[in-house]
Design a protein around this motif. Sequence first.
Motif, mmCIF file in Angstrom:
data_model
loop_
_atom_site.group_PDB
_atom_site.id
_atom_site.type_symbol
_atom_site.label_atom_id
_atom_site.label_comp_id
_atom_site.label_asym_id
_atom_site.label_seq_id
_atom_site.Cartn_x
_atom_site.Cartn_y
_atom_site.Cartn_z
ATOM 1 N N LEU A 168 0.978 0.024 -9.774
ATOM 2 C CA LEU A 168 0.425 1.268 -10.131
ATOM 3 C C LEU A 168 0.307 1.890 -8.546
ATOM 4 N N SER A 169 0.674 3.246 -8.466
ATOM 5 C CA SER A 169 0.539 3.992 -7.347
ATOM 6 C C SER A 169 -0.762 5.151 -7.501
ATOM 7 N N ALA A 170 -1.171 5.257 -6.227
ATOM 8 C CA ALA A 170 -2.111 6.184 -6.205
ATOM 9 C C ALA A 170 -2.180 6.864 -4.589
ATOM 10 N N LYS A 171 -2.584 8.343 -4.913
ATOM 11 C CA LYS A 171 -2.797 9.037 -3.686
ATOM 12 C C LYS A 171 -4.186 9.360 -3.209
ATOM 13 N N LYS A 172 -4.393 9.157 -1.887
ATOM 14 C CA LYS A 172 -5.707 9.288 -1.369
ATOM 15 C C LYS A 172 -6.115 10.839 -1.534
ATOM 16 N N ASP A 173 -7.252 10.838 -2.138
ATOM 17 C CA ASP A 173 -7.869 12.161 -2.499
ATOM 18 C C ASP A 173 -8.179 13.040 -1.263
ATOM 19 N N ASN A 174 -8.511 12.599 -0.185
ATOM 20 C CA ASN A 174 -8.525 13.510 1.320
ATOM 21 C C ASN A 174 -8.124 12.618 2.113
ATOM 22 N N PRO A 175 -7.060 12.645 2.625
ATOM 23 C CA PRO A 175 -6.352 11.662 3.538
ATOM 24 C C PRO A 175 -6.902 12.175 4.988
ATOM 25 N N LYS A 202 0.448 7.809 10.774
ATOM 26 C CA LYS A 202 -0.308 6.700 10.406
ATOM 27 C C LYS A 202 -1.576 6.644 9.743
ATOM 28 N N ALA A 203 -1.670 7.782 9.155
ATOM 29 C CA ALA A 203 -2.890 7.780 8.342
ATOM 30 C C ALA A 203 -2.989 7.327 7.012
ATOM 31 N N VAL A 204 -3.651 6.820 6.423
ATOM 32 C CA VAL A 204 -3.637 6.068 5.102
ATOM 33 C C VAL A 204 -3.635 7.399 3.884
ATOM 34 N N THR A 205 -2.523 7.345 3.278
ATOM 35 C CA THR A 205 -2.349 8.458 2.445
ATOM 36 C C THR A 205 -2.524 8.138 0.943
ATOM 37 N N GLY A 206 -2.494 6.856 0.636
ATOM 38 C CA GLY A 206 -2.357 6.277 -0.720
ATOM 39 C C GLY A 206 -2.479 4.754 -0.709
ATOM 40 N N THR A 236 -2.119 -2.639 -1.573
ATOM 41 C CA THR A 236 -1.366 -2.398 -0.382
ATOM 42 C C THR A 236 -1.599 -0.748 -0.096
ATOM 43 N N PHE A 237 -2.229 -0.558 1.325
ATOM 44 C CA PHE A 237 -2.425 0.820 1.669
ATOM 45 C C PHE A 237 -1.041 1.346 2.015
ATOM 46 N N VAL A 238 -1.151 2.538 1.842
ATOM 47 C CA VAL A 238 0.524 3.281 2.331
ATOM 48 C C VAL A 238 -0.004 4.357 3.461
ATOM 49 N N ARG A 239 0.711 4.323 4.653
ATOM 50 C CA ARG A 239 0.363 5.168 5.501
ATOM 51 C C ARG A 239 1.663 6.213 5.915
ATOM 52 N N ASP A 240 1.284 7.297 6.270
ATOM 53 C CA ASP A 240 2.118 8.176 6.538
ATOM 54 C C ASP A 240 2.953 7.829 7.647
ATOM 55 N N GLY A 241 4.291 7.919 7.725
ATOM 56 C CA GLY A 241 5.230 7.479 8.774
ATOM 57 C C GLY A 241 5.193 8.198 10.108
ATOM 58 N N VAL A 261 -10.554 3.934 7.595
ATOM 59 C CA VAL A 261 -9.598 4.281 7.236
ATOM 60 C C VAL A 261 -9.049 4.342 6.027
ATOM 61 N N TYR A 262 -9.538 3.032 5.508
ATOM 62 C CA TYR A 262 -9.110 2.749 3.981
ATOM 63 C C TYR A 262 -10.108 3.285 3.073
#
Length: 126
Positions: free
Chosen positions: A119-126, A105-109, A97-102, A40-41
Motif C-alpha cells: 500500500l502507498s501513502a502520501k505524507k499529509d504535511n511533508p 530528501k524530505a520524507v514525502t510518503g 519503507t519511507f519515501v523521500r523526495d529525490g 523526519v518520519y
Amino acid sequence: MKLIVSILFIAIVLSKAGSAYAQAPATSAKMGADSVNLKVYTGSYTLTSGSPIQKFTVTADKGDLFGEADSYGKNKLIKQAKPDTYQSTSSYGSIITFVRDGTTKAVTGLTLATQGTELSAKKDNP
C-alpha cells in the motif's frame, strides 16, 4: 610489595570504572540525536483510495518509532538494515519503507508491505 600491587590493582579498576562512567552521557546524547532524526518520519500519512487503511500515523517516543493504522493501536517500528525501512511489531509484521523526495530528501510518503500487498501513502504535511 603486596600493598603496592593491591593499590595499583585498585587504581586500575577505579580508572576503568571512571572511564565507563564518563562515556555514559555520550550514549544519552546519541539517544537524543536519534530522537531528533526520527522526527523526519513522524506525521500522518493518507493511503491511496480503495486501501483497507485510510491513515497511518507515525510517532516518536523515547528514541523509538511507533506506527498506527487508522485507530487499531500503536505498534513499535523496528529499524531494518535497509535505509528508511522499519518492521512493525504488529501481528502482521508489516514492512514500512519511507519515501523521500529525490531533490530535497524530505520524507514525502511511505509504502506499507503486508500479507503480499503493498500500500502507498502520501505524507499529509511533508
